[in-house]
Write a protein that holds these residues in place. Structure first.
Motif, PDB file in Angstrom:
ATOM      1  N   THR A 130      37.612  44.270  27.740  1.00 16.65           N
ATOM      2  CA  THR A 130      37.793  42.907  28.219  1.00 16.65           C
ATOM      3  C   THR A 130      38.602  42.908  29.507  1.00 16.65           C
ATOM      4  O   THR A 130      39.234  43.912  29.866  1.00 16.65           O
ATOM      5  N   ALA A 131      38.615  41.772  30.218  1.00 15.68           N
ATOM      6  CA  ALA A 131      39.374  41.671  31.460  1.00 15.68           C
ATOM      7  C   ALA A 131      40.866  41.908  31.200  1.00 15.68           C
ATOM      8  O   ALA A 131      41.549  42.578  31.982  1.00 15.68           O
ATOM      9  N   ARG A 132      41.367  41.364  30.093  1.00 17.69           N
ATOM     10  CA  ARG A 132      42.781  41.544  29.754  1.00 17.69           C
ATOM     11  C   ARG A 132      43.082  43.004  29.445  1.00 17.69           C
ATOM     12  O   ARG A 132      44.083  43.559  29.912  1.00 17.69           O
ATOM     13  N   ALA A 133      42.209  43.626  28.634  1.00 19.56           N
ATOM     14  CA  ALA A 133      42.420  45.029  28.278  1.00 19.56           C
ATOM     15  C   ALA A 133      42.354  45.916  29.517  1.00 19.56           C
ATOM     16  O   ALA A 133      43.126  46.875  29.648  1.00 19.56           O
ATOM     17  N   GLN A 134      41.450  45.609  30.438  1.00 27.27           N
ATOM     18  CA  GLN A 134      41.315  46.405  31.652  1.00 27.27           C
ATOM     19  C   GLN A 134      42.624  46.451  32.426  1.00 27.27           C
ATOM     20  O   GLN A 134      43.062  47.509  32.881  1.00 27.27           O
ATOM     21  N   VAL A 135      43.271  45.290  32.567  1.00 27.93           N
ATOM     22  CA  VAL A 135      44.550  45.220  33.283  1.00 27.93           C
ATOM     23  C   VAL A 135      45.614  46.013  32.533  1.00 27.93           C
ATOM     24  O   VAL A 135      46.378  46.787  33.129  1.00 27.93           O
ATOM     25  N   GLU A 136      45.671  45.839  31.220  1.00 31.04           N
ATOM     26  CA  GLU A 136      46.677  46.536  30.416  1.00 31.04           C
ATOM     27  C   GLU A 136      46.478  48.043  30.475  1.00 31.04           C
ATOM     28  O   GLU A 136      47.447  48.811  30.591  1.00 31.04           O
ATOM     29  N   TRP A 137      45.226  48.493  30.394  1.00 34.72           N
ATOM     30  CA  TRP A 137      44.967  49.924  30.376  1.00 34.72           C
ATOM     31  C   TRP A 137      45.167  50.564  31.741  1.00 34.72           C
ATOM     32  O   TRP A 137      45.543  51.738  31.820  1.00 34.72           O
ATOM     33  N   ARG A 138      44.921  49.807  32.809  1.00 30.54           N
ATOM     34  CA  ARG A 138      45.231  50.325  34.147  1.00 30.54           C
ATOM     35  C   ARG A 138      46.728  50.619  34.253  1.00 30.54           C
ATOM     36  O   ARG A 138      47.142  51.674  34.743  1.00 30.54           O
ATOM     37  N   ASP A 139      47.546  49.668  33.788  1.00 32.80           N
ATOM     38  CA  ASP A 139      48.993  49.874  33.838  1.00 32.80           C
ATOM     39  C   ASP A 139      49.415  51.013  32.919  1.00 32.80           C
ATOM     40  O   ASP A 139      50.266  51.836  33.283  1.00 32.80           O
ATOM     41  N   LEU A 140      48.814  51.069  31.750  1.00 33.63           N
ATOM     42  CA  LEU A 140      49.187  52.091  30.770  1.00 33.63           C
ATOM     43  C   LEU A 140      48.851  53.491  31.261  1.00 33.63           C
ATOM     44  O   LEU A 140      49.653  54.427  31.105  1.00 33.63           O
ATOM     45  N   VAL A 141      47.675  53.657  31.864  1.00 30.19           N
ATOM     46  CA  VAL A 141      47.302  54.995  32.320  1.00 30.19           C
ATOM     47  C   VAL A 141      48.129  55.404  33.536  1.00 30.19           C
ATOM     48  O   VAL A 141      48.442  56.589  33.715  1.00 30.19           O
ATOM     49  N   ARG A 142      48.512  54.439  34.362  1.00 25.22           N
ATOM     50  CA  ARG A 142      49.437  54.750  35.467  1.00 25.22           C
ATOM     51  C   ARG A 142      50.762  55.269  34.910  1.00 25.22           C
ATOM     52  O   ARG A 142      51.304  56.267  35.390  1.00 25.22           O
ATOM     53  N   GLU A 143      51.283  54.563  33.910  1.00 25.70           N
ATOM     54  CA  GLU A 143      52.568  54.954  33.324  1.00 25.70           C
ATOM     55  C   GLU A 143      52.465  56.319  32.644  1.00 25.70           C
ATOM     56  O   GLU A 143      53.365  57.155  32.770  1.00 25.70           O
ATOM     57  N   GLY A 144      51.370  56.533  31.919  1.00 27.70           N
ATOM     58  CA  GLY A 144      51.197  57.812  31.256  1.00 27.70           C
ATOM     59  C   GLY A 144      51.089  58.960  32.243  1.00 27.70           C
ATOM     60  O   GLY A 144      51.703  60.015  32.058  1.00 27.70           O
ATOM     61  N   ALA A 145      50.315  58.763  33.301  1.00 21.91           N
ATOM     62  CA  ALA A 145      50.169  59.802  34.325  1.00 21.91           C
ATOM     63  C   ALA A 145      51.507  60.052  35.028  1.00 21.91           C
ATOM     64  O   ALA A 145      51.836  61.199  35.349  1.00 21.91           O
ATOM     65  N   ALA A 146      52.271  58.985  35.258  1.00 18.70           N
ATOM     66  CA  ALA A 146      53.579  59.150  35.896  1.00 18.70           C
ATOM     67  C   ALA A 146      54.541  59.921  35.000  1.00 18.70           C
ATOM     68  O   ALA A 146      55.300  60.782  35.468  1.00 18.70           O
ATOM     69  N   THR A 147      54.497  59.622  33.697  1.00 19.13           N
ATOM     70  CA  THR A 147      55.348  60.354  32.750  1.00 19.13           C
ATOM     71  C   THR A 147      55.005  61.829  32.726  1.00 19.13           C
ATOM     72  O   THR A 147      55.887  62.699  32.756  1.00 19.13           O
ATOM     73  N   LEU A 148      53.712  62.130  32.690  1.00 16.30           N
ATOM     74  CA  LEU A 148      53.297  63.528  32.675  1.00 16.30           C
ATOM     75  C   LEU A 148      53.641  64.207  33.995  1.00 16.30           C
ATOM     76  O   LEU A 148      54.061  65.371  34.018  1.00 16.30           O
ATOM     77  N   SER A 149      53.506  63.487  35.099  1.00 16.46           N
ATOM     78  CA  SER A 149      53.883  64.042  36.411  1.00 16.46           C
ATOM     79  C   SER A 149      55.369  64.397  36.425  1.00 16.46           C
ATOM     80  O   SER A 149      55.765  65.445  36.957  1.00 16.46           O
ATOM     81  N   THR A 150      56.184  63.525  35.850  1.00 14.64           N
ATOM     82  CA  THR A 150      57.621  63.797  35.774  1.00 14.64           C
ATOM     83  C   THR A 150      57.886  65.078  35.003  1.00 14.64           C
ATOM     84  O   THR A 150      58.701  65.918  35.394  1.00 14.64           O
ATOM     85  N   ARG A 151      57.167  65.245  33.890  1.00 18.14           N
ATOM     86  CA  ARG A 151      57.348  66.463  33.090  1.00 18.14           C
ATOM     87  C   ARG A 151      56.881  67.709  33.839  1.00 18.14           C
ATOM     88  O   ARG A 151      57.347  68.814  33.546  1.00 18.14           O
ATOM     89  N   MET A 152      55.959  67.511  34.781  1.00 20.96           N
ATOM     90  CA  MET A 152      55.490  68.639  35.594  1.00 20.96           C
ATOM     91  C   MET A 152      56.391  68.878  36.807  1.00 20.96           C
ATOM     92  O   MET A 152      56.123  69.730  37.626  1.00 20.96           O
ATOM     93  N   GLY A 153      57.478  68.086  36.919  1.00 22.81           N
ATOM     94  CA  GLY A 153      58.440  68.291  37.995  1.00 22.81           C
ATOM     95  C   GLY A 153      58.284  67.394  39.198  1.00 22.81           C
ATOM     96  O   GLY A 153      59.051  67.477  40.146  1.00 22.81           O
ATOM     97  N   TYR A 154      57.299  66.503  39.178  1.00 24.38           N
ATOM     98  CA  TYR A 154      57.014  65.688  40.358  1.00 24.38           C
ATOM     99  C   TYR A 154      58.140  64.719  40.688  1.00 24.38           C
ATOM    100  O   TYR A 154      58.582  64.639  41.824  1.00 24.38           O
ATOM    101  N   ALA A 155      58.642  63.994  39.696  1.00 23.21           N
ATOM    102  CA  ALA A 155      59.666  62.990  39.957  1.00 23.21           C
ATOM    103  C   ALA A 155      60.930  63.639  40.504  1.00 23.21           C
ATOM    104  O   ALA A 155      61.552  63.138  41.444  1.00 23.21           O
TER     105      ALA A 155
END
Length: 256
Positions: free
Chosen positions: A227-252
């Motif tokens: 749905t349109a609502r889910a699309q917005v939520e999942w875009r934010d969620l996958v950004r956050e997840g990728a950022a968290t994993l990037s931090t664990r890989m030393g990026y942050a």
């Protein structure tokens, strides 16, 4: 230039046949590789002697992969901090949205999936670790392609027309270049029925300590839940997840 050894190439070709078949007979190997049966027999005998292949019990002319290949794969995976950390983060993201979460890397013009955490829904994405798909047809692949420099992208697109998986796949290289410009600006990519007409995906980049994009994470769901609502939520969620994993890989840490 060092010479490539044909016998080694053929032996590796045999092993790679087992990526999508748990068992094969000598006859099937010969037919699929279009090699003489005597050549195949010699190669199989050699691979069995080193236990890279083993005969199926009760069926001596059928073969399956042997333990040394598992040991090599485990040794490789054990050195991949990305896989270990990605499994943890992907589980958290999947728990938050109850949809399938994947982490994939680029291999030439394809993506290879390293991690999958499935949803609990009965209708879900059919995929798995080790799956290889054309990068331009997937959200994770678009993210990874958008991170390439111009010469590297040119190399990937050098063959001209791109294979399509559905009628919505982007098959024109110029159209893909324009699309990747948009992905680069947005920081996320979407697969709108381009790899599977019934599925939708959104993905974001995973970076290492140097800032290089080394993988991508996606959330995938059937169109009935996109749905349109889910699309917005999942875009934010996958950004956050990728950022968290990037931090664990030393990026942050590197970027501060």
């Amino acid at each position: 230039m060092p010479r490539v050894v044909p016998a080694v190439i053929r032996a590796l070709d045999i092993l790679e046949l087992f990526l999508d078949r748990p068992q094969l007979s000598a006859r099937e190997v010969a037919e699929r590789l279009d090699l003489p049966r005597t050549t195949v027999h010699e190669l199989l005998v050699t691979l069995v002697a080193r236990s890279y292949l083993i005969s199926v019990p009760g069926q001596p002319v059928r073969y399956r992969l042997g333990m040394p290949l598992f040991q090599l794969g485990a040794a490789f995976a054990g050195r991949l901090d990305l896989v270990r950390e990605a499994q943890s983060v992907a589980r958290d993201v999947a728990a938050a949205c109850d949809e399938a979460v994947h982490v994939a890397v680029l291999d030439g013009a394809d993506v290879v999936y390293l991690v999958k955490v499935d949803s609990t829904h009965p209708v879900r994405m059919v995929s798995g670790v080790g799956l290889r798909l054309p990068a331009h047809c997937t959200a994770v692949g678009k993210i990874l392609l958008s991170s390439l420099d111009r010469p590297s992208l040119d190399t990937v697109l050098a063959k001209g027309a791109l294979p399509g998986m559905t009628p919505d796949s982007i098959t024109d290289p110029d159209a893909l270049r324009a699309h990747l410009d948009h992905v680069r600006a947005e920081g996320v990519a979407e697969d709108i029925g381009e790899s599977d007409g019934a599925m939708r995906c959104v993905a974001a980049a995973i970076r290492d300590h140097s800032g290089a994009t080394v993988a991508a994470m996606s959330v995938s769901a059937p169109i009935i839940r996109w749905t349109a609502r889910a699309q917005v939520e999942w875009r934010d969620l996958v950004r956050e997840g990728a950022a968290t994993l990037s931090t664990r890989m030393g990026y942050a840490t590197q970027s501060r």
